[in-house]
Design a protein around this motif. Structure first.
Motif, mmCIF file in Angstrom:
data_model
loop_
_atom_site.group_PDB
_atom_site.id
_atom_site.type_symbol
_atom_site.label_atom_id
_atom_site.label_comp_id
_atom_site.label_asym_id
_atom_site.label_seq_id
_atom_site.Cartn_x
_atom_site.Cartn_y
_atom_site.Cartn_z
ATOM 1 N N HIS A 180 0.974 -1.299 0.048
ATOM 2 C CA HIS A 180 -0.038 -0.019 -0.166
ATOM 3 C C HIS A 180 0.954 1.258 -0.040
ATOM 4 C CE1 HIS A 180 -3.896 -1.855 0.525
ATOM 5 N NE2 HIS A 180 -3.498 -2.557 1.492
ATOM 6 N N ASN A 181 2.077 1.014 0.232
ATOM 7 C CA ASN A 181 3.081 2.292 0.275
ATOM 8 C C ASN A 181 2.826 3.293 -0.969
ATOM 9 O OD1 ASN A 181 3.900 1.323 2.807
ATOM 10 N ND2 ASN A 181 6.114 0.626 2.157
ATOM 11 N N ALA A 182 3.143 4.516 -0.707
ATOM 12 C CA ALA A 182 2.941 5.647 -1.870
ATOM 13 C C ALA A 182 1.733 5.380 -2.443
ATOM 14 C CB ALA A 182 4.129 5.264 -2.629
ATOM 15 N N ASN A 183 0.696 5.267 -1.803
ATOM 16 C CA ASN A 183 -0.866 5.426 -2.222
ATOM 17 C C ASN A 183 -0.912 4.132 -3.176
ATOM 18 O OD1 ASN A 183 -1.641 7.767 -0.865
ATOM 19 N ND2 ASN A 183 -0.657 9.022 -2.417
ATOM 20 N N GLY A 184 -0.337 2.979 -2.901
ATOM 21 C CA GLY A 184 -0.317 1.822 -3.909
ATOM 22 C C GLY A 184 0.592 1.947 -5.036
ATOM 23 N N ALA A 185 1.612 3.004 -5.194
ATOM 24 C CA ALA A 185 2.632 2.750 -6.282
ATOM 25 C C ALA A 185 3.386 1.675 -5.767
ATOM 26 C CB ALA A 185 3.462 4.196 -6.325
ATOM 27 N N TRP A 186 3.676 1.343 -4.693
ATOM 28 C CA TRP A 186 4.579 0.343 -4.309
ATOM 29 C C TRP A 186 4.233 -0.988 -5.065
ATOM 30 C CZ3 TRP A 186 5.942 -4.374 -2.181
ATOM 31 C CH2 TRP A 186 7.178 -4.567 -1.805
ATOM 32 N N GLY A 187 2.910 -1.186 -4.693
ATOM 33 C CA GLY A 187 2.260 -2.697 -5.145
ATOM 34 C C GLY A 187 2.086 -2.365 -6.679
ATOM 35 N N GLY A 188 2.349 -1.086 -7.302
ATOM 36 C CA GLY A 188 2.071 -1.027 -8.786
ATOM 37 C C GLY A 188 3.131 -1.525 -9.481
ATOM 38 N N VAL A 189 4.415 -1.164 -8.759
ATOM 39 C CA VAL A 189 5.875 -1.487 -9.205
ATOM 40 C C VAL A 189 5.914 -3.235 -9.305
ATOM 41 C CG1 VAL A 189 8.333 -1.647 -8.933
ATOM 42 C CG2 VAL A 189 6.936 0.384 -8.571
ATOM 43 N N ILE A 217 -1.439 -9.549 -4.918
ATOM 44 C CA ILE A 217 -2.206 -8.183 -4.952
ATOM 45 C C ILE A 217 -3.329 -8.010 -6.121
ATOM 46 C CG2 ILE A 217 -1.649 -5.868 -5.577
ATOM 47 C CD1 ILE A 217 1.232 -6.409 -4.494
ATOM 48 N N LYS A 218 -3.010 -8.652 -7.213
ATOM 49 C CA LYS A 218 -3.905 -8.762 -8.195
ATOM 50 C C LYS A 218 -5.279 -9.474 -7.929
ATOM 51 C CE LYS A 218 -5.326 -11.260 -12.302
ATOM 52 N NZ LYS A 218 -5.210 -12.673 -12.630
ATOM 53 N N ASP A 219 -5.162 -10.495 -7.172
ATOM 54 C CA ASP A 219 -6.239 -11.326 -6.706
ATOM 55 C C ASP A 219 -7.013 -10.863 -5.547
ATOM 56 O OD1 ASP A 219 -5.779 -12.900 -9.035
ATOM 57 O OD2 ASP A 219 -4.684 -14.456 -7.871
ATOM 58 N N HIS A 220 -6.499 -10.056 -4.752
ATOM 59 C CA HIS A 220 -7.128 -9.764 -3.276
ATOM 60 C C HIS A 220 -7.114 -8.410 -2.937
ATOM 61 C CE1 HIS A 220 -7.192 -14.093 -2.378
ATOM 62 N NE2 HIS A 220 -6.003 -14.239 -2.697
ATOM 63 N N ALA A 221 -6.588 -7.461 -3.840
ATOM 64 C CA ALA A 221 -6.472 -6.042 -3.458
ATOM 65 C C ALA A 221 -7.987 -5.367 -3.798
ATOM 66 C CB ALA A 221 -5.453 -5.224 -4.257
ATOM 67 N N GLY A 222 -8.306 -4.647 -2.865
ATOM 68 C CA GLY A 222 -9.758 -3.809 -2.832
ATOM 69 C C GLY A 222 -9.724 -2.728 -3.867
ATOM 70 N N ALA A 223 -11.039 -2.267 -4.067
ATOM 71 C CA ALA A 223 -11.209 -1.426 -5.116
ATOM 72 C C ALA A 223 -10.363 0.050 -4.844
ATOM 73 C CB ALA A 223 -12.712 -1.079 -5.120
ATOM 74 N N GLY A 224 -10.235 0.154 -3.630
ATOM 75 C CA GLY A 224 -9.401 1.453 -2.957
ATOM 76 C C GLY A 224 -7.791 1.269 -3.474
ATOM 77 N N PHE A 225 -7.080 0.180 -3.443
ATOM 78 C CA PHE A 225 -6.142 0.195 -3.939
ATOM 79 C C PHE A 225 -6.046 0.233 -5.466
ATOM 80 C CE2 PHE A 225 -2.994 -2.513 -6.296
ATOM 81 C CZ PHE A 225 -1.876 -1.985 -6.018
ATOM 82 N N TRP A 226 -6.686 -0.127 -6.145
ATOM 83 C CA TRP A 226 -6.581 0.237 -7.752
ATOM 84 C C TRP A 226 -7.042 1.678 -8.072
ATOM 85 C CZ3 TRP A 226 -4.560 -3.625 -10.347
ATOM 86 C CH2 TRP A 226 -4.848 -4.969 -9.591
ATOM 87 N N ARG A 227 -7.921 2.355 -7.319
ATOM 88 C CA ARG A 227 -8.068 3.742 -7.492
ATOM 89 C C ARG A 227 -6.913 4.571 -7.034
ATOM 90 N NH1 ARG A 227 -13.318 2.390 -5.269
ATOM 91 N NH2 ARG A 227 -12.530 3.544 -3.240
ATOM 92 N N GLY A 228 -6.310 4.250 -5.925
ATOM 93 C CA GLY A 228 -5.264 4.806 -5.488
ATOM 94 C C GLY A 228 -3.900 4.849 -6.336
ATOM 95 N N ALA A 229 -3.984 3.649 -6.791
ATOM 96 C CA ALA A 229 -2.532 3.300 -7.676
ATOM 97 C C ALA A 229 -2.891 3.738 -8.920
ATOM 98 C CB ALA A 229 -2.129 1.852 -7.678
#
Length: 283
Positions: free
Chosen positions: A140-149, A224-236
């Motif tokens: 979740h770090n950096a508004n989800g940008a960490w998970g985005g990497v 992350i892909k299978d279990h992240a909530g909608a908030g993660f996808w919006r933030g990232a």
């Protein structure tokens, strides 16, 4: 009374002897010891990828993203440095046990037993770090940008063709085993760190494929892909649909299997057997 001081570093022939002796020690070690050291090896490489991921947050928007990749490669080398300094077992460097097989000091059964035990243990250590990083919410770090990497890196890895994955695995373990081989020349901790860092930085920055590193990065991306909530996808600012190719079957069949084969060829044959032939066969 005069004394003869030891050389500052081993000669290439002495390095080949040291590598063969180390390979013999690994292949004849008790399986439980190899397994426990393999757990740490997988975990250390995973931690290297954690460091790499952190260094890449925001790098895609920079005009010097190539430089960011180099920095990422240097910090990733922390993982292999820890492996070398602590005596952990890592499958990619364990491919060098082919030198002890070539010399007749171990059997094929001993070699494959060591490879199998270390490979499974590395996977277990990597997945342990996946669980810790995921449950700790690091993604979740950096508004989800960490998970985005993580997601983008994992997706790229499963989209190689089979030939590309094998070849990138060869190139990766050329560098990893060169790093480990060069580390045998060192007499001090500093020597070993310097010997390991830049070859590893080269393979990471260029995008070569390391089977044990992928045991961490791709499963974390899948979680992350299978279990992240909608908030993660919006933030990232990401869309889950864009990662449809990121599946367990693509990971195991189109990445891990061919990359592992490439790692064996690049490290065990093109480094281990090659240098053994040069410096040890006729000794």
């Amino acid at each position: 009374m005069s004394t003869i001081s030891e050389p500052f570093m081993l000669s290439p022939a002495q390095m080949a002897k040291a590598a063969e002796d180390a390979a013999y020690g690994k292949a004849t070690s008790r399986p439980l010891k190899s397994f426990l050291l393999g757990l740490t090896g997988g975990a250390f490489i995973a931690l290297g990828f954690v460091f790499y991921t952190t260094s890449q947050v925001g790098a895609a928007s920079l005009s010097w993203s190539g430089g960011a990749k180099v920095i990422g490669g240097i910090v990733f080398a922390t993982g292999l440095v820890l492996v070398v300094l602590t005596g952990a077992e890592l499958f990619t460097s364990s491919t060098l046990t082919l030198t002890a097989r070539a010399s007749g000091r171990i059997t094929w059964a001993q070699l494959f037993r060591n490879w199998g035990v270390v490979y499974v243990a590395n996977f277990g250590g990597a997945l342990t770090m996946v669980a810790l990083v995921y449950l700790g919410g690091v993604w979740h770090n950096a508004n989800g940008a960490w998970g985005g990497v993580v997601l983008h890196s994992a997706l790229t890895k499963v989209q190689h063709t089979y030939v590309e994955a094998v070849t990138l695995g060869i190139l990766c373990n050329l560098m990893v085993c060169l790093a480990v081989w060069a580390a045998y020349s060192g007499r001090t901790t500093t020597d070993k760190i310097l010997a390991v860092t830049m070859p590893v930085a080269l393979f990471v920055a260029t995008g070569f494929e390391h089977s044990v590193a992928n045991m961490f990065m791709i499963p974390l991306g899948l979680l992350i892909k299978d279990h992240a909530g909608a908030g993660f996808w919006r933030g990232a600012g990401l869309d889950r649909a864009d990662f449809a190719d990121l599946t367990w079957s693509n990971f195991l069949l189109h990445n891990l299997a061919p990359v592992t084969l490439g790692n064996i060829i690049g490290g065990g044959i093109m480094i281990g057997v090659f240098y053994w032939t040069i410096f040890r066969r006729h000794s």
